[in-house]
Design a protein around this motif. Structure first.
Motif, mmCIF file in Angstrom:
data_model
loop_
_atom_site.group_PDB
_atom_site.id
_atom_site.type_symbol
_atom_site.label_atom_id
_atom_site.label_comp_id
_atom_site.label_asym_id
_atom_site.label_seq_id
_atom_site.Cartn_x
_atom_site.Cartn_y
_atom_site.Cartn_z
ATOM 1 N N UNK A 137 0.825 -1.215 0.000
ATOM 2 C CA UNK A 137 0.000 0.000 0.000
ATOM 3 C C UNK A 137 0.861 1.268 0.000
ATOM 4 N N UNK A 138 2.037 1.189 0.642
ATOM 5 C CA UNK A 138 2.941 2.338 0.669
ATOM 6 C C UNK A 138 3.838 2.415 -0.567
ATOM 7 N N UNK A 139 3.637 1.530 -1.519
ATOM 8 C CA UNK A 139 4.334 1.520 -2.809
ATOM 9 C C UNK A 139 5.837 1.263 -2.679
ATOM 10 N N UNK A 140 6.228 0.360 -1.785
ATOM 11 C CA UNK A 140 7.618 -0.063 -1.710
ATOM 12 C C UNK A 140 7.871 -1.117 -2.778
ATOM 13 N N UNK A 141 9.080 -1.147 -3.301
ATOM 14 C CA UNK A 141 9.430 -2.178 -4.277
ATOM 15 C C UNK A 141 9.625 -3.511 -3.570
ATOM 16 N N UNK A 142 9.775 -4.568 -4.352
ATOM 17 C CA UNK A 142 9.947 -5.902 -3.774
ATOM 18 C C UNK A 142 11.232 -5.985 -2.949
ATOM 19 N N UNK A 143 12.320 -5.456 -3.483
ATOM 20 C CA UNK A 143 13.588 -5.513 -2.752
ATOM 21 C C UNK A 143 13.557 -4.650 -1.491
ATOM 22 N N UNK A 144 12.945 -3.486 -1.580
ATOM 23 C CA UNK A 144 12.815 -2.654 -0.380
ATOM 24 C C UNK A 144 11.967 -3.343 0.682
#
Length: 170
Positions: free
Chosen positions: A34-41
């Motif tokens: 929901x916070x739009x973090x990438x997969x690696x993040x």
């Protein structure tokens, strides 16, 4: 000025995700999406928060119990009026022991898990079914607070972080 606000907002998002993944790991992944973090993040932040939670709770439980026992023995037993008032307040929310069912089934399940699967079973179930505080408490209580126990808990948490993050993002 706008850049500073944006950095503070990003810092707040990261800290909230770290804290959430350190307490209830499985709920951190929908929040990260929901916070739009990438997969690696997501993998990195949830792994860091979870491992920090494991380390924190493996060393913190004993101190909480010591502080609680100190408080009870130092203050509550000296003042019977306070003890009586706290019991009356407690029984408004919790039934007395003779009226409630004792959760023997749940305790038996934890002992069965310990006897049949060992530290790997507890470590495998800690991030997804158990919370990190409960799983860490059980592992430390049953197997001791040694580096092997904390390492196994941390490795399984990182593996779960990779699996769940890939499932959420792809």
């Amino acid at each position: 000025r706008f850049s500073i606000r944006k950095q503070n907002l990003m810092f707040a998002k990261i800290v909230s995700l770290l804290l959430l993944s350190g307490i209830k790991f499985i709920f951190a992944f929908p929040v990260a999406a929901k916070l739009h973090f990438s997969c690696l993040n997501t993998i990195f932040i949830t792994s860091m928060g979870g491992v920090a939670g494991i380390i924190f709770f493996s060393f913190f439980w004993e101190h909480v119990i010591k502080i609680y026992l100190w408080f009870v023995h130092s203050y509550l037993y000296r003042y019977p009026k306070i003890t009586k008032a706290l019991r009356q307040l407690k029984y408004r929310f919790v039934k007395p022991k003779e009226e409630r069912k004792i959760p023997f089934k749940r305790k038996r399940k934890y002992v069965w898990l310990k006897n049949n699967s060992g530290v790997l079973g507890i470590a495998f179930l800690t991030p997804i079914l158990l919370s990190i505080p409960l799983g860490t408490f059980l592992a430390v209580r049953f197997f001791g607070r040694n580096p092997k126990t904390i390492f196994v808990l941390s490795i399984t948490l990182v593996v779960w972080s990779v699996v769940i993050s890939c499932l959420v993002h792809f």
